[in-house]
Design a protein around this motif. Structure first.
Motif, PDB file in Angstrom:
ATOM      1  N   VAL A 150      30.557  50.859  33.705  1.00 47.04           N
ATOM      2  CA  VAL A 150      31.156  50.187  32.554  1.00 47.04           C
ATOM      3  C   VAL A 150      30.470  50.697  31.297  1.00 47.04           C
ATOM      4  O   VAL A 150      29.238  50.811  31.254  1.00 47.04           O
ATOM      5  CB  VAL A 150      31.000  48.659  32.655  1.00 47.04           C
ATOM      6  N   GLU A 151      31.259  51.008  30.292  1.00 43.04           N
ATOM      7  CA  GLU A 151      30.706  51.515  29.043  1.00 43.04           C
ATOM      8  C   GLU A 151      30.496  50.384  28.048  1.00 43.04           C
ATOM      9  O   GLU A 151      31.252  49.423  27.997  1.00 43.04           O
ATOM     10  CB  GLU A 151      31.635  52.566  28.435  1.00 43.04           C
ATOM     11  N   GLY A 152      29.444  50.532  27.233  1.00 41.92           N
ATOM     12  CA  GLY A 152      29.199  49.590  26.159  1.00 41.92           C
ATOM     13  C   GLY A 152      29.999  49.961  24.926  1.00 41.92           C
ATOM     14  O   GLY A 152      30.780  50.924  24.924  1.00 41.92           O
ATOM     15  N   ILE A 159      40.666  43.706  35.699  1.00 38.33           N
ATOM     16  CA  ILE A 159      41.930  43.155  35.209  1.00 38.33           C
ATOM     17  C   ILE A 159      43.005  44.218  35.086  1.00 38.33           C
ATOM     18  O   ILE A 159      44.188  43.911  35.011  1.00 38.33           O
ATOM     19  CB  ILE A 159      41.729  42.439  33.858  1.00 38.33           C
ATOM     20  N   ASN A 160      42.600  45.486  35.088  1.00 34.78           N
ATOM     21  CA  ASN A 160      43.594  46.552  35.055  1.00 34.78           C
ATOM     22  C   ASN A 160      42.968  47.830  35.606  1.00 34.78           C
ATOM     23  O   ASN A 160      41.794  48.117  35.359  1.00 34.78           O
ATOM     24  CB  ASN A 160      44.080  46.791  33.624  1.00 34.78           C
ATOM     25  N   SER A 161      43.744  48.579  36.366  1.00 38.96           N
ATOM     26  CA  SER A 161      43.269  49.865  36.900  1.00 38.96           C
ATOM     27  C   SER A 161      44.401  50.880  36.829  1.00 38.96           C
ATOM     28  O   SER A 161      45.529  50.585  37.216  1.00 38.96           O
ATOM     29  CB  SER A 161      42.782  49.714  38.346  1.00 38.96           C
ATOM     30  N   THR A 162      44.076  52.057  36.312  1.00 41.79           N
ATOM     31  CA  THR A 162      45.057  53.123  36.182  1.00 41.79           C
ATOM     32  C   THR A 162      44.586  54.330  36.972  1.00 41.79           C
ATOM     33  O   THR A 162      43.545  54.917  36.644  1.00 41.79           O
ATOM     34  CB  THR A 162      45.245  53.524  34.709  1.00 41.79           C
ATOM     35  N   ALA A 197      39.189  40.958  25.102  1.00 44.75           N
ATOM     36  CA  ALA A 197      38.204  41.972  24.702  1.00 44.75           C
ATOM     37  C   ALA A 197      37.594  42.595  25.956  1.00 44.75           C
ATOM     38  O   ALA A 197      36.419  42.386  26.267  1.00 44.75           O
ATOM     39  CB  ALA A 197      37.122  41.351  23.822  1.00 44.75           C
ATOM     40  N   PRO A 198      38.384  43.375  26.706  1.00 43.62           N
ATOM     41  CA  PRO A 198      37.892  43.916  27.976  1.00 43.62           C
ATOM     42  C   PRO A 198      36.889  45.046  27.793  1.00 43.62           C
ATOM     43  O   PRO A 198      36.897  45.744  26.777  1.00 43.62           O
ATOM     44  CB  PRO A 198      39.179  44.431  28.635  1.00 43.62           C
ATOM     45  N   SER A 237      41.142  54.293  48.006  1.00 47.13           N
ATOM     46  CA  SER A 237      40.553  55.601  47.769  1.00 47.13           C
ATOM     47  C   SER A 237      41.209  56.294  46.576  1.00 47.13           C
ATOM     48  O   SER A 237      42.439  56.317  46.454  1.00 47.13           O
ATOM     49  CB  SER A 237      40.711  56.461  49.027  1.00 47.13           C
ATOM     50  N   GLY A 238      40.389  56.801  45.674  1.00 43.63           N
ATOM     51  CA  GLY A 238      40.920  57.487  44.508  1.00 43.63           C
ATOM     52  C   GLY A 238      40.009  57.330  43.303  1.00 43.63           C
ATOM     53  O   GLY A 238      38.879  56.842  43.405  1.00 43.63           O
ATOM     54  N   ARG A 239      40.525  57.729  42.137  1.00 41.40           N
ATOM     55  CA  ARG A 239      39.793  57.655  40.875  1.00 41.40           C
ATOM     56  C   ARG A 239      40.623  56.818  39.899  1.00 41.40           C
ATOM     57  O   ARG A 239      41.840  56.956  39.837  1.00 41.40           O
ATOM     58  CB  ARG A 239      39.590  59.063  40.287  1.00 41.40           C
ATOM     59  N   TYR A 240      39.934  55.955  39.139  1.00 38.33           N
ATOM     60  CA  TYR A 240      40.645  55.030  38.268  1.00 38.33           C
ATOM     61  C   TYR A 240      39.926  54.868  36.932  1.00 38.33           C
ATOM     62  O   TYR A 240      38.690  54.911  36.873  1.00 38.33           O
ATOM     63  CB  TYR A 240      40.747  53.641  38.915  1.00 38.33           C
ATOM     64  N   THR A 241      40.714  54.666  35.895  1.00 40.12           N
ATOM     65  CA  THR A 241      40.208  54.093  34.657  1.00 40.12           C
ATOM     66  C   THR A 241      40.423  52.595  34.762  1.00 40.12           C
ATOM     67  O   THR A 241      41.517  52.146  35.115  1.00 40.12           O
ATOM     68  CB  THR A 241      40.950  54.648  33.438  1.00 40.12           C
ATOM     69  N   ILE A 242      39.388  51.814  34.488  1.00 40.16           N
ATOM     70  CA  ILE A 242      39.484  50.375  34.696  1.00 40.16           C
ATOM     71  C   ILE A 242      39.128  49.608  33.421  1.00 40.16           C
ATOM     72  O   ILE A 242      38.438  50.113  32.534  1.00 40.16           O
ATOM     73  CB  ILE A 242      38.557  49.901  35.838  1.00 40.16           C
ATOM     74  N   SER A 243      39.628  48.379  33.362  1.00 41.91           N
ATOM     75  CA  SER A 243      39.187  47.420  32.354  1.00 41.91           C
ATOM     76  C   SER A 243      38.826  46.140  33.093  1.00 41.91           C
ATOM     77  O   SER A 243      39.441  45.796  34.099  1.00 41.91           O
ATOM     78  CB  SER A 243      40.276  47.172  31.310  1.00 41.91           C
TER      79      SER A 243
END
Length: 211
Positions: A68-70, A102-105, A50-51, A38-44
């Protein structure tokens, strides 16, 4: 000679059956997205060299919403986990797909209440049509003077920083009916929120400002 039309007919039926089988398999394609607490994340996600970049919002229950953004910074893919625990995607997937983060902040939660939001808003569509609307504390979204009409309902969700929205439009270069979220994020200021919605085919990504 009489056998030729029969053979052609059987060949056509075989092709149709194969197409139907393919469509059935595509419609039953499985989607799995990595689970975050539970929470909010910036992800790759995707290739480490080239994520792709996006955001992931997880409620206390089963609700999940990610996008996911283009390369242009616009939302290119939406993933949503519904109440029954299944993930859905817009645009839809045709083959079994696993989305690996592959990564979450983690980012700070930002609660949002309808009564705390400004009442009048303005945004522009991709074709620069001006959209103006008002949002009442009861969640009713009503159209104001502008190039096109946008009306609907907004409700609070169980995910911090997200408001659920159901919209209909007229005289816009937008889908006539769509569902999505209003995202409140300090990173988006001076925009009040980001409207991310779809009709299950086309994705709408608009920055909304106080009028």
């Amino acid at each position: 000679m009489k056998k030729i039309p029969y053979l052609i007919l059987m060949l056509a039926v075989s092709v149709l059956v194969a197409c139907n089988d393919k469509n059935q398999k595509n419609s039953a394609a499985k989607l799995n997205v990595d689970e975050l607490e539970s929470g909010r994340y910036t992800i790759s996600l995707g290739e480490e060299k080239a994520p792709a970049i996006g955001k992931y919002y997880a409620g206390n229950g089963s609700s999940r919403f990610a996008f996911v953004e283009g390369s242009d910074g616009k939302v290119a893919q939406i993933y949503r986990r519904v109440e029954n625990g299944e993930w859905t995607a817009v645009p839809n997937i045709n083959t079994d797909t696993a989305v690996n983060i592959i990564n979450s902040t983690p980012v700070l939660d930002q609660s949002v209440a309808l009564a705390e939001l400004p009442s009048s808003f303005v945004t522009k569509t991709s074709l620069d049509k001006v959209v103006k609307f008002s949002l009442g504390s009861n969640g009713n979204l009503t159209a104001d003077a502008g190039d096109c009409n946008l009306v609907g309902d907004v409700s609070e969700s169980d995910i911090e920083g997200l408001l659920a929205v159901s919209l209909t439009t007229a005289n816009c270069d937008l889908p006539q009916a769509m569902d999505g979220v209003l995202v409140v994020d300090k990173d988006y200021q001076p925009a009040v929120f980001r409207l991310i919605a779809s009709d299950d085919q086309e994705i709408v990504d608009l920055w909304v400002y106080q009028e």
